[in-house]
Design a protein around this motif. Structure first.
Motif, mmCIF file in Angstrom:
data_model
loop_
_atom_site.group_PDB
_atom_site.id
_atom_site.type_symbol
_atom_site.label_atom_id
_atom_site.label_comp_id
_atom_site.label_asym_id
_atom_site.label_seq_id
_atom_site.Cartn_x
_atom_site.Cartn_y
_atom_site.Cartn_z
ATOM 1 N N GLU A 119 5.836 -43.829 22.913
ATOM 2 C CA GLU A 119 5.116 -44.796 23.774
ATOM 3 C C GLU A 119 6.037 -45.505 24.312
ATOM 4 N N TYR A 120 7.235 -45.811 23.986
ATOM 5 C CA TYR A 120 7.972 -46.891 24.329
ATOM 6 C C TYR A 120 9.509 -46.516 24.743
ATOM 7 N N TRP A 121 10.018 -45.512 24.310
ATOM 8 C CA TRP A 121 11.380 -45.259 24.793
ATOM 9 C C TRP A 121 11.418 -43.876 25.514
ATOM 10 N N PRO A 122 11.767 -43.819 26.773
ATOM 11 C CA PRO A 122 11.904 -42.728 27.699
ATOM 12 C C PRO A 122 12.631 -41.675 26.912
ATOM 13 N N TRP A 123 13.554 -41.876 26.379
ATOM 14 C CA TRP A 123 14.433 -40.897 25.775
ATOM 15 C C TRP A 123 13.736 -40.142 24.835
ATOM 16 N N ALA A 124 12.923 -40.815 23.897
ATOM 17 C CA ALA A 124 12.110 -40.195 23.049
ATOM 18 C C ALA A 124 11.145 -39.446 23.551
ATOM 19 N N ARG A 125 10.621 -39.606 24.737
ATOM 20 C CA ARG A 125 9.578 -38.725 25.313
ATOM 21 C C ARG A 125 10.234 -37.579 25.845
ATOM 22 N N LEU A 126 11.210 -37.613 26.598
ATOM 23 C CA LEU A 126 12.267 -36.776 27.067
ATOM 24 C C LEU A 126 12.582 -35.399 25.902
ATOM 25 N N ARG A 127 12.984 -36.055 24.815
ATOM 26 C CA ARG A 127 13.309 -35.413 23.801
ATOM 27 C C ARG A 127 12.250 -34.206 23.170
ATOM 28 N N ALA A 128 10.980 -35.417 23.023
ATOM 29 C CA ALA A 128 9.848 -34.475 22.465
ATOM 30 C C ALA A 128 9.498 -33.479 23.250
ATOM 31 N N GLU A 129 9.378 -33.689 24.692
ATOM 32 C CA GLU A 129 9.100 -32.773 25.918
ATOM 33 C C GLU A 129 9.943 -31.650 25.668
ATOM 34 N N GLN A 130 11.406 -31.761 25.453
ATOM 35 C CA GLN A 130 12.354 -30.746 25.414
ATOM 36 C C GLN A 130 12.110 -29.881 23.860
ATOM 37 N N GLU A 131 11.814 -30.549 23.046
ATOM 38 C CA GLU A 131 11.186 -29.695 21.880
ATOM 39 C C GLU A 131 9.959 -28.910 22.053
ATOM 40 N N GLU A 132 8.911 -29.690 22.792
ATOM 41 C CA GLU A 132 7.794 -28.816 22.943
ATOM 42 C C GLU A 132 8.249 -27.666 23.754
ATOM 43 N N GLN A 133 9.160 -27.660 24.930
ATOM 44 C CA GLN A 133 9.380 -26.491 25.654
ATOM 45 C C GLN A 133 10.231 -25.370 24.825
ATOM 46 N N GLN A 134 10.964 -26.044 24.176
ATOM 47 C CA GLN A 134 11.644 -25.101 23.185
ATOM 48 C C GLN A 134 10.794 -24.145 22.168
ATOM 49 N N LEU A 135 9.818 -24.807 21.919
ATOM 50 C CA LEU A 135 8.956 -24.082 20.954
ATOM 51 C C LEU A 135 8.307 -23.155 21.919
ATOM 52 N N TYR A 136 7.594 -23.476 22.849
ATOM 53 C CA TYR A 136 6.868 -22.462 23.721
ATOM 54 C C TYR A 136 8.040 -21.231 24.083
ATOM 55 N N ALA A 137 9.030 -21.655 24.414
ATOM 56 C CA ALA A 137 10.073 -20.553 25.132
ATOM 57 C C ALA A 137 10.426 -19.645 23.904
ATOM 58 N N GLU A 138 10.437 -19.949 22.481
ATOM 59 C CA GLU A 138 10.632 -18.910 21.494
ATOM 60 C C GLU A 138 9.427 -18.147 21.335
ATOM 61 N N THR A 267 6.822 -31.700 14.865
ATOM 62 C CA THR A 267 6.783 -31.288 16.449
ATOM 63 C C THR A 267 5.809 -29.861 16.678
ATOM 64 N N VAL A 268 5.804 -29.218 15.581
ATOM 65 C CA VAL A 268 4.851 -28.044 15.836
ATOM 66 C C VAL A 268 3.329 -28.393 15.705
ATOM 67 N N TRP A 269 3.122 -29.427 14.802
ATOM 68 C CA TRP A 269 1.867 -29.887 14.383
ATOM 69 C C TRP A 269 1.211 -30.557 15.996
ATOM 70 N N ARG A 270 2.265 -31.594 16.423
ATOM 71 C CA ARG A 270 1.857 -32.300 17.495
ATOM 72 C C ARG A 270 1.448 -31.633 18.694
ATOM 73 N N TYR A 271 2.421 -30.669 19.169
ATOM 74 C CA TYR A 271 2.317 -29.836 20.408
ATOM 75 C C TYR A 271 1.582 -28.587 20.128
ATOM 76 N N MET A 272 1.547 -27.891 18.932
ATOM 77 C CA MET A 272 0.815 -26.581 18.875
ATOM 78 C C MET A 272 -0.507 -26.655 18.349
ATOM 79 N N THR A 273 -0.348 -27.396 17.134
ATOM 80 C CA THR A 273 -1.649 -27.141 16.131
ATOM 81 C C THR A 273 -2.491 -27.964 16.856
ATOM 82 N N LEU A 274 -2.206 -29.331 17.070
ATOM 83 C CA LEU A 274 -3.436 -30.013 17.655
ATOM 84 C C LEU A 274 -3.904 -29.720 19.050
#
Length: 392
Positions: A119-138, A267-274
């Motif tokens: 919610e507060y650090w842009p780099w954390a949001r970008l990292r989370a978004e990158q992890e989400e995209q990596q999961l979907y790419a797999e 990460t999977v829970w947050r971006y895929m399970t929920l």
């Protein structure tokens, strides 16, 4: 003081401590780029001020932050912290500006979850978004039927014994690193037992609440009332008996953390399970209704659902993309970075109903994007059903 309020106060304290630790690391770093170091300190100061709330944030400035790191954290801790808290005397930097040992300890004990930092650090949001995209790419490389199966399994069975998962995943098991042993997660260990959330089936967090009482709650569904307490009994056998503390605290069955249980990563829970549980709930609510055709993951998962109403109804289509982000500010940023869609049918962004009170903020941020609509999962289903009845 109720459990939800206590958890909120604890979260504010932990958030402030995390910001102080990160600021101490940045302040002690004399080898990196000075501009980047200053930007990191400004980010930490913003987080620290948010933990204090609007009324008290003005008293926390950069000078106060630097002084508190060297002389004691008391002025930097939110008012929710008790007077005389020993953490107030902790120093994170010595007089030479070098890190004290306390930084690592506090970082381990009070670091807030990644999605809260988001919610507060842009780099954390970008990292989370990158992890989400990596999961979907797999999994996007899978054939459509296998892709849909993986998405549904991650939503329906985020935790189970390894043998059960192996049987359900069949030939797909072992191709992805989605799961981790629950035995390696001390944060969900309730006297040797783990309890899955009744709303999302992922392990709930267990933490001491004082006087031998432990609080067990789901990070995502706490505000919906998924929260429990239990008192540790010496010499007892079997799982602890949880006492529900909220309206959604249905009875749950625990399992031993020492067993052969696996759960999807956070990460999977947050971006895929929920979001996946929202997607399949929408599918199930609208499947079987005359005139409606519901298709999951059309066009290689460009979005999650396509719902088409045909004759005898007036032709209508909805395209749905479910999102379970905690921060609507970060979600708005990510959505606004998407190219404008030229399709005639806008994309409906569906968010959890529990976040409905913050929905106007997200709608306001996206006001200039007519290709995007925003609503909650329950409101979307109700809207489609009303349309089918000719009410809208």
């Amino acid at each position: 003081m109720g459990l939800v309020e206590r958890n909120t106060l604890r979260w504010r304290r932990d958030l402030a401590l995390t910001a102080c630790c990160a600021a101490a690391v940045a302040e002690a770093d004399r080898t990196g780029d000075p501009g980047q170091r200053a930007a990191r300190l400004i980010d930490c100061l913003g987080v620290l001020r948010s933990a204090h709330g609007a009324g008290a944030a003005a008293a926390v400035d950069m000078r106060a932050l630097r002084r508190g790191l060297r002389h004691g954290l008391a002025p930097l801790l939110p008012a929710c912290c008790e007077d005389g808290d020993p953490l107030g005397e902790v120093k994170l930097l010595d007089q030479d500006g070098l890190l004290c040992d306390a930084v690592e300890d506090l970082g381990r004990e009070h670091l807030v979850p990644q999605q809260a930092l988001m919610e507060y650090w842009p780099w954390a949001r970008l990292r989370a978004e990158q992890e989400e995209q990596q999961l979907y790419a797999e999994i996007r490389r899978l054939p459509p039927d296998d892709y849909a199966k993986v998405r549904e399994l991650l939503a329906s069975d985020p935790v189970a014994e390894q043998g059960v998962l192996w049987e359900k995943w069949d030939g797909l098991w072992g191709r992805f690193g989605f799961f981790e042993p629950v035995s390696s997660w001390p944060w969900c260990n309730a006297a040797g037992w783990c309890f899955p959330c009744p709303a999302c089936a992922w392990p709930m967090r267990a933490q001491p609440a004082g006087q031998g009482v432990f609080a067990v709650a789901c990070d995502a569904h706490l505000l919906e009332g998924v929260q429990y307490t239990y008192r540790q009994v010496r010499g007892g056998s079997g799982p602890p008996v949880l006492e529900g503390g909220g309206g959604s605290a249905r009875r749950v069955e625990g399992f031993p953390t020492a067993g052969d249980y696996l759960a999807v990563s956070r990460t999977v829970w947050r971006y895929m399970t929920l979001p996946g549980r929202m997607e399949f709930a929408i599918r199930d609510a609208l499947t079987g209704i005359a005139g409606l055709d519901v298709l999951m993951y059309p066009g290689g998962d460009r979005y999650d659902l396509r719902i088409t109403a045909a004759e005898p109804l007036v032709a209508r289509q909805w395209r749905v993309d479910a999102k379970a982000w905690r921060s609507f500010g970060a979600l708005a940023d990510a959505l606004l970075e998407r190219p404008v869609l030229g399709a005639a049918v806008p994309l409906t962004i569906v968010v959890p109903h529990r976040q409905r009170s913050d929905l106007p903020l997200l709608q306001a941020r996206l006001a200039g994007r007519p290709d995007l609509e925003v609503t909650t999962d329950k409101d979307f289903v109700a809207k489609v059903l009303r349309w089918c009845r000719g009410e809208s």
